[in-house]
Design a protein around this motif. Structure first.
Motif, PDB file in Angstrom:
ATOM      1  N   SER A 168       0.805  -1.222   0.000  1.00 43.56           N
ATOM      2  CA  SER A 168       0.000   0.000   0.000  1.00 43.56           C
ATOM      3  C   SER A 168       0.839   1.272   0.000  1.00 43.56           C
ATOM      4  O   SER A 168       0.360   2.331  -0.374  1.00 43.56           O
ATOM      5  CB  SER A 168      -0.909   0.014   1.234  1.00 43.56           C
ATOM      6  OG  SER A 168      -0.130   0.166   2.409  1.00 43.56           O
ATOM      7  N   GLY A 169       2.092   1.201   0.458  1.00 42.84           N
ATOM      8  CA  GLY A 169       2.904   2.400   0.579  1.00 42.84           C
ATOM      9  C   GLY A 169       2.652   3.163   1.870  1.00 42.84           C
ATOM     10  O   GLY A 169       3.249   4.222   2.093  1.00 42.84           O
ATOM     11  N   ARG A 170       1.788   2.637   2.741  1.00 44.09           N
ATOM     12  CA  ARG A 170       1.514   3.273   4.034  1.00 44.09           C
ATOM     13  C   ARG A 170       2.794   3.304   4.873  1.00 44.09           C
ATOM     14  O   ARG A 170       3.493   2.309   5.000  1.00 44.09           O
ATOM     15  CB  ARG A 170       0.418   2.487   4.755  1.00 44.09           C
ATOM     16  CG  ARG A 170       0.149   2.868   6.225  1.00 44.09           C
ATOM     17  CD  ARG A 170      -0.424   4.268   6.335  1.00 44.09           C
ATOM     18  NE  ARG A 170      -1.196   4.485   7.547  1.00 44.09           N
ATOM     19  CZ  ARG A 170      -0.699   4.946   8.698  1.00 44.09           C
ATOM     20  NH1 ARG A 170       0.589   5.202   8.810  1.00 44.09           N
ATOM     21  NH2 ARG A 170      -1.489   5.157   9.736  1.00 44.09           N
ATOM     22  N   VAL A 171       3.114   4.482   5.413  1.00 40.74           N
ATOM     23  CA  VAL A 171       4.331   4.641   6.200  1.00 40.74           C
ATOM     24  C   VAL A 171       4.023   4.398   7.679  1.00 40.74           C
ATOM     25  O   VAL A 171       3.063   4.950   8.225  1.00 40.74           O
ATOM     26  CB  VAL A 171       4.931   6.048   5.993  1.00 40.74           C
ATOM     27  CG1 VAL A 171       6.096   6.295   6.947  1.00 40.74           C
ATOM     28  CG2 VAL A 171       5.387   6.209   4.546  1.00 40.74           C
ATOM     29  N   TRP A 172       4.874   3.593   8.314  1.00 39.36           N
ATOM     30  CA  TRP A 172       4.678   3.236   9.719  1.00 39.36           C
ATOM     31  C   TRP A 172       5.841   3.673  10.613  1.00 39.36           C
ATOM     32  O   TRP A 172       5.904   3.274  11.780  1.00 39.36           O
ATOM     33  CB  TRP A 172       4.493   1.717   9.861  1.00 39.36           C
ATOM     34  CG  TRP A 172       3.290   1.183   9.148  1.00 39.36           C
ATOM     35  CD1 TRP A 172       3.264   0.392   8.043  1.00 39.36           C
ATOM     36  CD2 TRP A 172       1.922   1.402   9.515  1.00 39.36           C
ATOM     37  NE1 TRP A 172       1.964   0.109   7.681  1.00 39.36           N
ATOM     38  CE2 TRP A 172       1.123   0.710   8.563  1.00 39.36           C
ATOM     39  CE3 TRP A 172       1.297   2.123  10.538  1.00 39.36           C
ATOM     40  CZ2 TRP A 172      -0.267   0.713   8.617  1.00 39.36           C
ATOM     41  CZ3 TRP A 172      -0.091   2.125  10.594  1.00 39.36           C
ATOM     42  CH2 TRP A 172      -0.859   1.421   9.639  1.00 39.36           C
ATOM     43  N   GLY A 173       6.760   4.455  10.095  1.00 42.24           N
ATOM     44  CA  GLY A 173       7.892   4.864  10.916  1.00 42.24           C
ATOM     45  C   GLY A 173       9.184   4.814  10.133  1.00 42.24           C
ATOM     46  O   GLY A 173       9.197   5.005   8.913  1.00 42.24           O
TER      47      GLY A 173
END
Length: 526
Positions: A168-173
């Motif tokens: 998804s490309g979601r950034v988590w850190g």
């Protein structure tokens, strides 16, 4: 090691700490800093902060000055947004205890190149240091803020790094190197803010601090975010020319308070020959004029002279510069200052909207690592710190407004070092670092040509293969992380410059000297 937080802020300068303080009213915030907490560009800013505070000034005039300096490439809605929020930002800094200069009970306003009015609030000639101190003092006193210096960030953590893979490309850190122990930590959060500063050290001569290696820009690009206008690299016209002291800036305000530029060979004041605004022309024009005088006459430098003002006036307005120059045998109250142009500010960067949001879910950005639309093709003096405060606040506000919709981070894989060893040839890093910076100065400097840009691109491609091979074989160090990011930003600058077939603002090319009728951003897509 994996550590979890509410929000991660990468960078401890004006943008990062502004965001952290706003978020910490209700959230737990981790601030990561490469090296020391005061090692970024904020502490180096001599000039000041632009804001409409005088009765004779207007928002519209500040907007017009910004648009003119930016050669029409600015986004008007961004310029309006930032300038209209400027007085509030100054009020908050006063509340934090920033000791701005005063005159007759009001804030003293100075003037800098490109401004039609006096609208620069300042703390003598060391505004950035005073701002950094005030923000850091407030952050250290806030129980919801954890400050972690000595962390060199390697790459953003996305769904690709989750134990259950997601594209998804979601950034988590972010993965960060503990510079003391050599261990890589995984810091995860529901929201991440990039406030990592610019990429000035891509160039051989720069006023930027040692750590300005474009880390945030490179990390965001590798994670999938667009970057914009990377060819727009500002060169400050007046960096001290001294073989012993590198990167000492002579602030724009010296010209704003009457300093003139002279050809040291002839004594001629040359800026009126280049622009009707003379020394108060925008920085790109003054930098090109200085570069032209130096190259035409084979000079080492040009002279900046304010000795016609009274010694008391000079010492009062520029106490830090005066004292520093005295230690080098230069008395600016009696003689001119030798100066040369040097890289100063990165006007392009990670593309953001008015909420400081990037293309990537979970990732916000503020300050010099971004392209917000404020600066366009050239930054107007003292709009840079202002952008940090306004977009630091904007990022915090947007995160808090969306908080209930932000998911908790998934389980993240630890950093894998199973296939690498300690480096046995550090000389490769030093050689590549030096080669990139010298090549960028010679081929992608103040005046450009297509042939030089193509030569730069060929060398960048060759170096890229060498750096990636090295990166894949050895454990990361801060030097290796910075080299990788430096190379990535050099590549983005050259690719952007090759795409722009005109001369506009800071991008001046002999092959396309005209300015096209329509101003368009150079947007690169990963």
């Amino acid at each position: 090691m994996t550590a979890s937080h509410d929000v991660i802020v990468i960078g401890s300068g004006a943008a990062g700490l502004t965001a952290a303080l706003a978020l910490a009213e209700s959230r737990r915030v981790l601030v990561l800093a490469k090296g020391s907490l005061t090692g970024g560009s904020t502490a180096w800013a001599q000039g000041g902060i632009a804001a409409v505070l005088d009765a004779g000034d207007t928002f519209e005039e500040h907007i017009r000055d910004t648009m003119i300096a930016g050669a029409g490439l600015n986004r008007r809605e961004t310029v309006e947004f930032v300038i209209e929020h400027a007085p509030q930002s100054i009020d908050r800094l006063v509340e934090l205890g920033v000791p701005f200069n005063q005159e007759a009970g009001a804030l003293h306003l100075t003037r800098e190149g490109g401004h039609s009015q006096r609208r620069i609030v300042h703390v003598n000639d060391a505004t950035g240091w005073a701002v950094q101190e005030a923000l850091l003092r407030a952050a250290e006193a806030n129980p919801n803020i954890t400050l972690l210096p000595g962390r060199a960030c390697i790459d953003l953590i996305t769904g690709r790094n989750a134990e259950q893979f997601s594209g998804s490309g979601r950034v988590w850190g972010v993965y960060a190197l503990d510079e003391a122990s050599g261990r890589v930590e995984a810091h995860v959060a529901r929201a991440t803010i990039l406030a990592t500063g610019g990429a000035g050290r891509v160039y051989q001569f720069s006023t930027a601090p040692r750590g300005a290696t474009g880390d945030g820009i490179a990390m965001a690009w590798r994670a999938g975010a667009r970057v914009s206008n990377m060819e727009m690299m500002q060169f400050h016209p007046t960096c001290l020319y001294n073989l012993e002291v590198k990167n000492f800036l002579i602030t724009e305000a010296v010209r704003g308070e009457g300093g003139v530029l002279l050809n040291p060979r002839t004594g001629h004041r040359y800026m009126p020959d280049y622009d009707d605004r003379a020394e108060l022309a925008p920085r790109d024009i003054v930098a090109r004029a200085n570069d032209s005088e130096i190259k035409r006459d084979g000079l080492d430098c040009v002279h900046l002279d304010i000795s016609h003002q009274s010694p008391e006036f000079v010492k009062h307005h520029f106490p830090n510069i005066y004292e520093k120059l005295l230690t080098l045998g230069i008395d600016m109250t009696r003689e001119p200052i030798p100066v040369v142009p040097a890289q100063h500010y990165t006007c392009g960067g990670v593309l953001i909207d008015l909420a400081a949001h990037t293309d990537l879910p979970g990732l916000w950005a503020a300050g010099e690592c971004t392209e917000s639309g404020l600066h366009g093709a050239n930054r107007l003096a003292s709009n840079s710190l202002l952008e940090c405060f306004v977009f630091g606040e904007a990022a915090a506000s947007d995160i808090l407004a969306r908080w209930d919709t932000l998911d908790h981070p998934p389980a993240i894989r630890e950093w894998d070092e199973s296939r690498v060893t300690d480096s046995d040839e550090e000389v490769v890093i030093k050689q590549n670092w030096t080669e990139i910076r010298r090549m960028m100065w010679n081929y992608v400097g103040i005046v450009r040509t297509t042939k030089r840009l193509e030569r730069a691109q060929n060398r960048i491609d060759l170096l890229g293969r060498e750096i990636e091979d090295y990166y894949g074989s050895f454990r990361v160090t801060t030097d290796l992380i910075e080299l990788r990011n430096l190379h990535q930003c050099a590549d983005l600058i050259v690719r952007s410059a090759l795409k722009r077939h005109e001369s506009r603002g800071l991008h001046y090319t002999l092959d396309y000297p005209a300015t096209l009728p329509e101003a368009r951003d150079t947007v690169l897509i990963p």
